[in-house]
Design a protein around this motif. Structure first.
Motif, PDB file in Angstrom:
ATOM      1  N   GLY A 331       6.611 -12.307  20.005  1.00 15.26           N
ATOM      2  CA  GLY A 331       7.758 -13.199  19.946  1.00 15.26           C
ATOM      3  C   GLY A 331       8.460 -13.079  18.608  1.00 15.26           C
ATOM      4  N   PRO A 332       9.622 -13.707  18.462  1.00 13.69           N
ATOM      5  CA  PRO A 332      10.393 -13.618  17.211  1.00 13.69           C
ATOM      6  C   PRO A 332       9.606 -14.043  15.983  1.00 13.69           C
ATOM      7  CG  PRO A 332      11.677 -14.645  18.965  1.00 13.69           C
ATOM      8  CD  PRO A 332      10.285 -14.516  19.481  1.00 13.69           C
ATOM      9  N   VAL A 333       8.724 -15.033  16.133  1.00 21.61           N
ATOM     10  CA  VAL A 333       7.968 -15.535  14.988  1.00 21.61           C
ATOM     11  C   VAL A 333       6.925 -14.519  14.533  1.00 21.61           C
ATOM     12  CG1 VAL A 333       6.429 -17.348  14.173  1.00 21.61           C
ATOM     13  CG2 VAL A 333       8.336 -17.918  15.684  1.00 21.61           C
ATOM     14  N   ARG A 334       6.258 -13.866  15.486  1.00 21.10           N
ATOM     15  CA  ARG A 334       5.175 -12.950  15.153  1.00 21.10           C
ATOM     16  C   ARG A 334       5.666 -11.540  14.854  1.00 21.10           C
ATOM     17  NH1 ARG A 334       1.815 -11.510  18.757  1.00 21.10           N
ATOM     18  NH2 ARG A 334       0.152 -11.016  17.283  1.00 21.10           N
ATOM     19  N   ARG A 335       6.924 -11.244  15.161  1.00 24.53           N
ATOM     20  CA  ARG A 335       7.412  -9.870  15.007  1.00 24.53           C
ATOM     21  C   ARG A 335       7.309  -9.388  13.562  1.00 24.53           C
ATOM     22  NH1 ARG A 335      12.386  -9.452  18.527  1.00 24.53           N
ATOM     23  NH2 ARG A 335      10.738  -9.783  20.050  1.00 24.53           N
ATOM     24  N   ARG A 336       7.670 -10.265  12.610  1.00 25.59           N
ATOM     25  CA  ARG A 336       7.598  -9.867  11.205  1.00 25.59           C
ATOM     26  C   ARG A 336       6.147  -9.591  10.791  1.00 25.59           C
ATOM     27  NH1 ARG A 336       9.829  -6.968   8.042  1.00 25.59           N
ATOM     28  NH2 ARG A 336      11.753  -7.825   8.949  1.00 25.59           N
ATOM     29  N   ALA A 337       5.199 -10.384  11.296  1.00 29.47           N
ATOM     30  CA  ALA A 337       3.790 -10.171  10.971  1.00 29.47           C
ATOM     31  C   ALA A 337       3.301  -8.835  11.519  1.00 29.47           C
ATOM     32  CB  ALA A 337       2.950 -11.319  11.528  1.00 29.47           C
ATOM     33  N   VAL A 338       3.758  -8.472  12.726  1.00 33.93           N
ATOM     34  CA  VAL A 338       3.368  -7.193  13.316  1.00 33.93           C
ATOM     35  C   VAL A 338       3.894  -6.037  12.472  1.00 33.93           C
ATOM     36  CG1 VAL A 338       3.653  -5.684  15.316  1.00 33.93           C
ATOM     37  CG2 VAL A 338       3.201  -8.118  15.653  1.00 33.93           C
ATOM     38  N   LEU A 339       5.159  -6.111  12.072  1.00 28.24           N
ATOM     39  CA  LEU A 339       5.746  -5.042  11.260  1.00 28.24           C
ATOM     40  C   LEU A 339       5.036  -4.927   9.907  1.00 28.24           C
ATOM     41  CD1 LEU A 339       9.552  -5.576  11.966  1.00 28.24           C
ATOM     42  CD2 LEU A 339       8.162  -3.617  12.660  1.00 28.24           C
ATOM     43  N   THR A 340       4.716  -6.060   9.309  1.00 30.87           N
ATOM     44  CA  THR A 340       4.010  -6.033   8.029  1.00 30.87           C
ATOM     45  C   THR A 340       2.644  -5.380   8.171  1.00 30.87           C
ATOM     46  OG1 THR A 340       5.140  -8.034   7.278  1.00 30.87           O
ATOM     47  CG2 THR A 340       3.091  -7.454   6.165  1.00 30.87           C
ATOM     48  N   LEU A 341       1.929  -5.728   9.237  1.00 29.91           N
ATOM     49  CA  LEU A 341       0.599  -5.157   9.453  1.00 29.91           C
ATOM     50  C   LEU A 341       0.667  -3.650   9.692  1.00 29.91           C
ATOM     51  CD1 LEU A 341      -2.438  -5.466   9.842  1.00 29.91           C
ATOM     52  CD2 LEU A 341      -2.000  -6.024  12.248  1.00 29.91           C
ATOM     53  N   THR A 342       1.595  -3.172  10.516  1.00 31.36           N
ATOM     54  CA  THR A 342       1.685  -1.728  10.794  1.00 31.36           C
ATOM     55  C   THR A 342       2.069  -0.950   9.533  1.00 31.36           C
ATOM     56  OG1 THR A 342       3.967  -2.026  11.577  1.00 31.36           O
ATOM     57  CG2 THR A 342       2.221  -2.042  13.235  1.00 31.36           C
ATOM     58  N   ASP A 343       3.000  -1.496   8.744  1.00 32.58           N
ATOM     59  CA  ASP A 343       3.409  -0.809   7.511  1.00 32.58           C
ATOM     60  C   ASP A 343       2.269  -0.776   6.493  1.00 32.58           C
ATOM     61  OD1 ASP A 343       5.884  -0.393   8.587  1.00 32.58           O
ATOM     62  OD2 ASP A 343       6.892  -1.989   7.458  1.00 32.58           O
ATOM     63  N   LEU A 344       1.570  -1.885   6.349  1.00 32.63           N
ATOM     64  CA  LEU A 344       0.478  -1.955   5.376  1.00 32.63           C
ATOM     65  C   LEU A 344      -0.670  -1.027   5.786  1.00 32.63           C
ATOM     66  CD1 LEU A 344      -0.011  -3.528   2.759  1.00 32.63           C
ATOM     67  CD2 LEU A 344      -1.256  -5.230   4.101  1.00 32.63           C
ATOM     68  N   THR A 345      -0.963  -0.981   7.079  1.00 33.65           N
ATOM     69  CA  THR A 345      -2.026  -0.090   7.554  1.00 33.65           C
ATOM     70  C   THR A 345      -1.677   1.367   7.269  1.00 33.65           C
ATOM     71  OG1 THR A 345      -2.553  -1.662   9.322  1.00 33.65           O
ATOM     72  CG2 THR A 345      -3.410   0.566   9.552  1.00 33.65           C
ATOM     73  N   ALA A 346      -0.422   1.745   7.524  1.00 31.89           N
ATOM     74  CA  ALA A 346       0.006   3.117   7.257  1.00 31.89           C
ATOM     75  C   ALA A 346      -0.115   3.465   5.778  1.00 31.89           C
ATOM     76  CB  ALA A 346       1.443   3.313   7.719  1.00 31.89           C
ATOM     77  N   ARG A 347       0.297   2.531   4.909  1.00 31.90           N
ATOM     78  CA  ARG A 347       0.234   2.776   3.468  1.00 31.90           C
ATOM     79  C   ARG A 347      -1.210   2.970   3.013  1.00 31.90           C
ATOM     80  NH1 ARG A 347       0.930   4.747  -1.124  1.00 31.90           N
ATOM     81  NH2 ARG A 347       1.710   3.535  -2.884  1.00 31.90           N
ATOM     82  N   PHE A 348      -2.125   2.163   3.512  1.00 33.64           N
ATOM     83  CA  PHE A 348      -3.516   2.262   3.079  1.00 33.64           C
ATOM     84  C   PHE A 348      -4.219   3.475   3.678  1.00 33.64           C
ATOM     85  CE2 PHE A 348      -2.959  -1.706   1.041  1.00 33.64           C
ATOM     86  CZ  PHE A 348      -4.014  -1.848   0.155  1.00 33.64           C
ATOM     87  N   LEU A 349      -3.801   3.911   4.866  1.00 35.31           N
ATOM     88  CA  LEU A 349      -4.380   5.145   5.410  1.00 35.31           C
ATOM     89  C   LEU A 349      -3.989   6.342   4.557  1.00 35.31           C
ATOM     90  CD1 LEU A 349      -4.151   4.995   9.306  1.00 35.31           C
ATOM     91  CD2 LEU A 349      -6.164   4.880   7.860  1.00 35.31           C
ATOM     92  N   ALA A 350      -2.735   6.382   4.101  1.00 32.46           N
ATOM     93  CA  ALA A 350      -2.304   7.469   3.216  1.00 32.46           C
ATOM     94  C   ALA A 350      -3.080   7.424   1.903  1.00 32.46           C
ATOM     95  CB  ALA A 350      -0.804   7.374   2.964  1.00 32.46           C
ATOM     96  N   LEU A 351      -3.280   6.222   1.361  1.00 27.70           N
ATOM     97  CA  LEU A 351      -4.057   6.090   0.133  1.00 27.70           C
ATOM     98  C   LEU A 351      -5.506   6.524   0.337  1.00 27.70           C
ATOM     99  CD1 LEU A 351      -2.842   2.656  -1.282  1.00 27.70           C
ATOM    100  CD2 LEU A 351      -2.353   4.922  -2.215  1.00 27.70           C
ATOM    101  N   ARG A 352      -6.016   6.306   1.531  1.00 28.46           N
ATOM    102  CA  ARG A 352      -7.396   6.690   1.842  1.00 28.46           C
ATOM    103  C   ARG A 352      -7.593   8.194   1.643  1.00 28.46           C
ATOM    104  NH1 ARG A 352     -11.012   3.873   5.798  1.00 28.46           N
ATOM    105  NH2 ARG A 352     -12.650   5.332   6.408  1.00 28.46           N
ATOM    106  N   GLU A 353      -6.677   8.994   2.139  1.00 27.51           N
ATOM    107  CA  GLU A 353      -6.779  10.443   1.964  1.00 27.51           C
ATOM    108  C   GLU A 353      -6.477  10.854   0.528  1.00 27.51           C
ATOM    109  OE1 GLU A 353      -7.958  12.606   4.522  1.00 27.51           O
ATOM    110  OE2 GLU A 353      -8.498  10.550   5.008  1.00 27.51           O
ATOM    111  N   GLN A 354      -5.581  10.129  -0.134  1.00 28.22           N
ATOM    112  CA  GLN A 354      -5.315  10.410  -1.544  1.00 28.22           C
ATOM    113  C   GLN A 354      -6.557  10.177  -2.389  1.00 28.22           C
ATOM    114  OE1 GLN A 354      -3.115   7.674  -4.300  1.00 28.22           O
ATOM    115  NE2 GLN A 354      -1.481   9.185  -4.096  1.00 28.22           N
TER     116      GLN A 354
END
Length: 553
Positions: A331-354
């Motif tokens: 829903g509109p309320v949770r959409r921002r939380a979903v985007l934040t979680l997907t972006d943060l997960t991607a950033r930390f996965l890249a850091l994991r390999e770094q």
């Protein structure tokens, strides 16, 4: 700084501890253990594959153990009093059995029980690739208040700090390597000690990243499950942009004369088939495995979808589409939380390999310093060959030995050679059930046989099996299905030509699956024994979304 635990273990009262770490003759083996403690080779054996030598283990063990503890202290899980290496092996996060690395599942369960947002089963699944039937989640909120203060601050400042540390390590390696061939013994020892300290520092940051990324990935998986979108998790974890993307592109650029070999080795020479062990060879020392692949890469044109830059762009598009699909269910309320979680997960996965690349930079300088030190010890008559330096412990080297240690090196080399033919199971409790390495299949499983594993990277392909034990000597043809026990960054050159990857060990956040998703290669991991039951030349269908491998012919 010399290790204290080895000296303590040699003089400990046997009745005072259950765990029996090491002896002077054999410093790379845990021979006794509490039968109730659970161990696994998952993940830790991917970071340090194969068999440790005396120097490799004693260089690595204490900094790694302290890095685990410092990481959990920074997150608020551990107290300051716990920032020491425990005497009992049962209280340590990892050790070596018959020279092979193993992680203490009970210690990780203890940490998981004190950490909000994760659990024992989540830690097992994300870090080690499987969850035991006996695992029970029993979280305790005892340290939650401190975690809510310390953990967010640590996590928020980590990406920028991690990037800066990695850049410093690259610059330090670039400065030190040309100096080593002129160093005397004292200078080699000082550099070895410096490398050990830097290894510990990057491992602290890397382990924070690994732990946080596992928690983020677990939350993402739960969100996908609630949304009832099977297969979306792997696509959400694709296209994050890792260090291996740059390795793949530079391999392609080298093949197309857009990059000189010296520049490639300056950037990526710390990778290679033996990078995860201090005594192993890397591309800087022997670029033959790289040069052997170039003809295959030359056949990939810049506008070919298989070109690394195009692969990376396509996988970023896949992740964006998957993110849009998931946010559409919120829903509109949770959409921002979903985007934040997907972006943060991607950033930390890249850091994991770094982070993996970062500790390999420290390893590479330590490796070069040790080899130079070996030459100097041979000249003084302490050792017979320079390679025997790896069969002395870190403390023995720091003492600048003057006695003839050739007999000791011979004894330890014989132990090391014997252990090359041994294997540990993926998991066990108490004393490890060591076995001889199983032989490769002389005949593959019959058509219709289906292997199941973790669906790690989506896509369905049919191809010819190529079982690989040593990436340095492997002959993988364009379109082959790469089948192996596990991978590390030194295998990246094979991913460019493989049509799919199948591994015995690992989970969603293991190295092989991460690289496979970055390059858009279907991957099934955690088959347990696929590399022993499949045979070169068999035709198989790999379904990375379903996590299955079917024998066709």
């Amino acid at each position: 700084m010399a290790s204290t635990i080895a000296a303590d273990a040699d003089h400990a009262d046997p009745a005072a501890t259950i765990g029996d770490l090491r002896t002077a003759a054999d410093p790379v083996n845990t021979v006794r253990c509490d039968p109730a403690v659970a161990w696994t080779t998952g993940n830790v054996a991917e970071a340090f594959p194969g068999v440790f030598t005396a120097l490799g283990f004693t260089f690595t063990h204490e900094p790694m153990e302290l890095a685990f503890r410092t990481m959990f202290h920074r997150l608020g899980v551990f107290t300051e009093a716990e920032l020491t290496v425990p005497q009992r092996v049962e209280d340590q996060f990892w050790t070596a059995f018959e020279g092979r690395a193993a992680a203490n599942l009970d210690q990780f369960h203890r940490v998981a029980s004190l950490t909000p947002g994760t659990s024992a089963s989540a830690v097992e699944k994300q870090l080690f690739g499987y969850v035991r039937d006996t695992t029970r989640d029993a979280n305790s909120p005892r340290r939650y208040p401190l975690l809510t203060v310390k953990a967010p601050r640590t996590i928020a400042t980590l990406p920028k700090r991690h990037d800066a540390l990695f850049a410093r390590l690259r610059g330090w390696r670039r400065q030190q390597l040309p100096k080593i061939e002129r160093m005397d013994e004292r200078s080699c020892l000082d550099l070895l000690d410096d490398a050990r300290g830097r290894f510990r520092t990057i491992m602290i940051e890397h382990l924070v990243v690994a732990f946080v990324s596992s928690g983020l990935a677990d939350r993402l998986a739960a969100m996908v499950e609630v949304a009832d979108l099977p297969g979306l998790e792997a696509r959400l974890l694709s296209g994050v942009g890792t260090d291996e993307n740059e390795v793949a592109h530079d391999l392609w650029a080298l093949a197309h004369s857009q990059l000189e070999l010296d520049e490639f080795l300056e950037r990526h020479g710390y990778h290679g088939p033996g990078e995860g062990q201090l005594h192993g060879a890397c591309w800087r020392e022997d670029p033959a495995p790289v040069l052997a692949r170039l003809d295959g890469y030359r056949r990939i044109a810049a506008d070919d979808p298989r070109a690394p830059r195009r692969r990376s762009a396509e996988q970023a598009r896949v992740r964006a589409a998957a993110t849009a699909e998931l946010t559409a269910t919120a829903g509109p309320v949770r959409r921002r939380a979903v985007l934040t979680l997907t972006d943060l997960t991607a950033r930390f996965l890249a850091l994991r390999e770094q982070g993996k690349a970062g500790y390999l930079l420290a390893y590479d300088v330590a490796r070069a310093a040790a080899r130079r030190l070996g030459d100097l010890l041979v000249a003084r008559g302490v050792l017979a060959t320079s390679a025997d330096v790896f069969h002395l412990t870190y403390d023995e080297l720091m003492a600048q030995p003057t006695a003839d240690l050739r007999a000791l090196a011979d004894e330890r080399r014989a132990l090391y050679q014997r252990r090359l033919g041994l294997r540990l199971p993926q998991g066990w409790e108490g004393a490890v059930p060591v076995s001889a390495a199983p032989r490769d299949a002389t005949e593959g499983e019959p058509p219709g046989t289906v292997f199941s594993g973790v669906p790690a990277s989506s896509g369905v392909v049919e191809g010819t099996v190529r079982v690989v034990r040593d990436p340095a000597t492997a002959e993988v043809d364009d379109g082959d299905v790469l089948v192996c026990e596990t991978t590390d960054p030194g295998w990246t050159s094979l991913f460019l030509v493989a049509s799919a990857v199948v591994t015995d060990f690992g989970g969603m956040l293991s190295h092989g699956p991460i690289v496979a998703r970055e390059l858009g290669v279907p991957c099934v991991c955690g088959t347990r024994d696929g590399s022993r039951r499949l045979h070169d030349g068999q035709r198989v269908r790999v379904d990375g979304g379903a996590g299955t491998v079917e024998v066709l012919a």
